[in-house]
Each structure stands twice: as C-alpha cells, then as structure tokens.
Design an enzyme around this catalytic site. Structure first.
Site, PDB file in Angstrom:
ATOM      1  N   TYR A  78       0.840  -1.199   0.000  1.00  0.00           N
ATOM      2  CA  TYR A  78       0.000   0.000   0.000  1.00  0.00           C
ATOM      3  C   TYR A  78       0.879   1.255   0.000  1.00  0.00           C
ATOM      4  O   TYR A  78       1.366   1.700   1.036  1.00  0.00           O
ATOM      5  CB  TYR A  78      -0.937   0.018   1.200  1.00  0.00           C
ATOM      6  CG  TYR A  78      -1.854  -1.189   1.301  1.00  0.00           C
ATOM      7  CD1 TYR A  78      -2.304  -1.849   0.153  1.00  0.00           C
ATOM      8  CD2 TYR A  78      -2.256  -1.671   2.542  1.00  0.00           C
ATOM      9  CE1 TYR A  78      -3.137  -2.953   0.242  1.00  0.00           C
ATOM     10  CE2 TYR A  78      -3.105  -2.780   2.639  1.00  0.00           C
ATOM     11  CZ  TYR A  78      -3.527  -3.414   1.479  1.00  0.00           C
ATOM     12  OH  TYR A  78      -4.346  -4.507   1.578  1.00  0.00           O
ATOM     13  N   HIS A 145       0.210 -12.070   1.337  1.00  0.00           N
ATOM     14  CA  HIS A 145      -0.588 -11.183   0.500  1.00  0.00           C
ATOM     15  C   HIS A 145      -0.926 -11.833  -0.836  1.00  0.00           C
ATOM     16  O   HIS A 145      -0.040 -12.218  -1.592  1.00  0.00           O
ATOM     17  CB  HIS A 145       0.202  -9.890   0.263  1.00  0.00           C
ATOM     18  CG  HIS A 145      -0.652  -8.708  -0.049  1.00  0.00           C
ATOM     19  ND1 HIS A 145      -0.200  -7.410   0.043  1.00  0.00           N
ATOM     20  CD2 HIS A 145      -1.954  -8.604  -0.446  1.00  0.00           C
ATOM     21  CE1 HIS A 145      -1.162  -6.571  -0.290  1.00  0.00           C
ATOM     22  NE2 HIS A 145      -2.231  -7.277  -0.590  1.00  0.00           N
TER      23      HIS A 145
END
Length: 359
Positions: A78, A145
């Site tokens: 992010y 992830h």
C-alpha cells in the site's frame, strides 16, 4: 453495547468507555481475540485511492481507535511502504495494547518483475522492514498477501509459511494469516498446510454484489481460523464516487453499480452505507475492513458501525438487491492474475531480447 463487555484492547485514559461500549466485538475464530465489527483498512493511507496528507491520516487513525475500532490492516504494497510509515506516525503516542495490527508479506513494488516475492529470505526481511516503518517491536498478525499470485502453492507451503512460523516462534509475529481474492487457493492452503494458520482475509467476496464467501464458512469454522472480510463496497464499485480507474471489473458490471448508486442517490441514500452496514450486521463476520483517509468519511463509517438502517434505507436496499439479482455474483477472478503474468512474460521476453542484442 459490546456483546460481551469491554475488549482486552480497552485502555482507561485513552478510551471513553461510553463510546467503546457502543461498538460491537466478536470472537476472531480460535485466536482468543475479540475484534471490532468495523476494522480499519489502511490501504488509503498509502494513497491507493487519492493523495493523502500526514495530518489527515493521523486524524483518521485516532478517530477510529478512540471510537473502539481495535484492529488495523496494512501492507508494504500500500503505497510501497507509505501506509505503514503513516501508521508509524499516527500510532506513536497510542498505547500498544489498544489495538491489533496486521500487515502482509509477498507483494511489494509497482514494477511487475519486483511485485511479488514469497521466498523465505524476503519474508524475513519484509517483517523487519515493517516493524521499522511501524515503529513496533512485534506484529499481531502477518498475512501472506494475495496467495493466488505465487508461481505455485508449493512456494507458500514450503517457504513462506515456514518462515513466518519461525518468526512467530521468535516473538516478532504473534499470528499468521493468508489473504486473497480467489477463494480456492485459500481453501487449498488451509487444507495442506502443516503450519498453523490463524486468520484468513478475503476481500470483495461477501458484498451486495457477491456472496461467494458464504460457501466456505463451514470449512473455515472447521479449521478454527478467524475470518476477516474486506472491501464491502467492492473496492469502490458501491460508492458515490465510483471505483478507481484500475478496477478490474467488467464495464457492464461497473455500469450496473453506477445505476444502483444513482438509484440510491435519487432517494437521498448513500450506497456505501448500505454496503458497509450489510457486512457489519452479519454476525458470521468477526470484522470487516473498510479503508479511508478522510475524517468525514471515517466518521460516516463509525456511524454505520452503531446506527441501524432507517426504514427508507432498508427499502432502497431491497430495490438495489433486486437490481443486482440477475447479475450476481459480480466477480473478476483471474483478470488481474492474467494481466500480471502477461506483463511479466512481456518484460522477461524484452529483457532476453535486449541482452541478446547487446552481445
């Protein structure tokens, strides 16, 4: 009031008891933790949806925690570390016992050839980098992830998970989780792993436009894992402003969601509130993450955590459910994955051609 009293994350002097008692808390599988029904997704702090400022980000994080939100989800991906850096600033003066924080390993850079790395050595380095950015001594959960992007699941089972297990034994990591959009890889990893997995994060799969996750509820329960639900608006599909340009949904699905948004707006109803409230009131979901980096939006999300829908909102919700009935589930499984492997293949082919030409 909270279902079973105050959570362990309540800190007198930091929290206002009367405010925290309005938040709903639910058990996170067999982890022993109780988490707020509304969780804070920190992707927006990394500028994923729009430009952000440090002041705004700190205001949003503090408002969430003060209101009783006790779980935060972030990742190196992010903003390529920006989300974690912002959290490091925002959490500097917050009591550590006031929150659980989850980050991730495996997905990193924008450049396609540097985007994913699930090797054991990278996992260990990534956890140290996250601890440094966040200014913390340990992480409550480290999640793998988007497991579907691994070249194969053997890498996850033989390298990523054992590395995380070693870090858990060291004390740097308390729990291990897996995340993804595609549901079958999550199921297969849980079925095959010899390393104890504590949590699963699934996104965009239990929303007003897709309830695919429901089919796996009994399986997850049998494994004792805590389930995190994320992106109840379908990564912006069910918001007044609409999804970001990069959203992988088909054009006709985006158009249908715009139509639903317009239907809501014509009746003075916020479609995002309908989407969020639908997830928050589902008692099967311990926590639902939604991300924002604007204080008014955070305050609206917090209101949705404690305020039921009005009769007018319920009527509007019934209308858009009817609108979606002929198209759901709206999914884009394989779209991003296909793009990734295609772009990676092109990059590797061009690299080989340039190397051959240079000889």
């Amino acid at each position: 009031m909270a279902e079973d009293g105050l959570p362990k994350t309540y800190v007198a002097g930091f929290h206002d008891r009367s405010v925290v008692e309005q938040m709903t808390y639910r058990p996170l599988g067999g982890t022993g933790h109780r988490v707020s029904a509304l969780g804070f997704g920190a992707s927006a702090l990394g500028g994923v949806f729009h430009a952000t400022t440090e002041e705004e980000c700190c205001q949003v994080v503090l408002a969430a925690l003060k209101a009783g939100v006790n779980v935060i989800d972030t990742a190196p991906w992010y903003g390529q570390g920006k989300s974690e850096n912002m959290l490091g600033v925002a959490l500097k003066d917050v009591p550590r016992e006031a929150y659980l924080i989850n980050t991730k390993v495996g997905r990193y850079e924008q450049a396609v050839e540097e985007m994913f790395d699930y090797t054991a050595s990278r996992v260990k380095r990534s956890v140290d980098e996250s601890l440094q950015r966040l200014g913390l001594e340990y992480l409550d959960t480290v999640q793998i992830h988007d497991v579907e992007f691994a070249p194969n699941l053997e890498v996850i089972l033989e390298q990523t998970l054992p590395a995380l297990d070693e870090l858990r034994r060291s004390g740097k990591v308390r729990m291990i989780g897996i995340t993804g959009y595609a549901l079958e890889p999550l199921r297969e990893i849980l079925e095959r792993s010899t390393v104890k997995i504590d949590t699963v994060l699934s996104y965009c799969s239990l929303t007003l436009i897709d309830n695919s996750l429901e089919a796996l509820f009994p399986f997850f329960a049998s494994k004792g894992v805590g389930l995190y639900n994320a992106a109840p608006t379908g990564m912006g599909l069910l918001t007044p402003q609409g999804p970001p340009d990069w959203h992988p949904a088909a054009d006709e699905d985006k158009a249908l969601c715009r139509s639903a948004t317009q239907t809501c707006a014509s009746q003075g109803v916020d479609v995002a509130r309908l989407a969020l409230r639908t997830s928050l009131r589902d008692a099967r979901l311990p926590s639902t993450f939604i991300s924002c980096a604007k204080l008014p939006q955070m305050e609206a999300n917090l209101r949705s955590a404690t305020q039921e829908l009005s009769p007018e909102e319920e009527a509007c919700l019934a209308q858009i459910r009817t609108l979606f009935a002929t198209r759901t589930p709206i999914r884009w499984e394989g779209v991003e994955l296909g793009r990734y492997w295609m772009e990676l293949g092109k990059k590797l082919q061009m690299d080989r051609l340039y190397r051959a030409a240079a000889k």
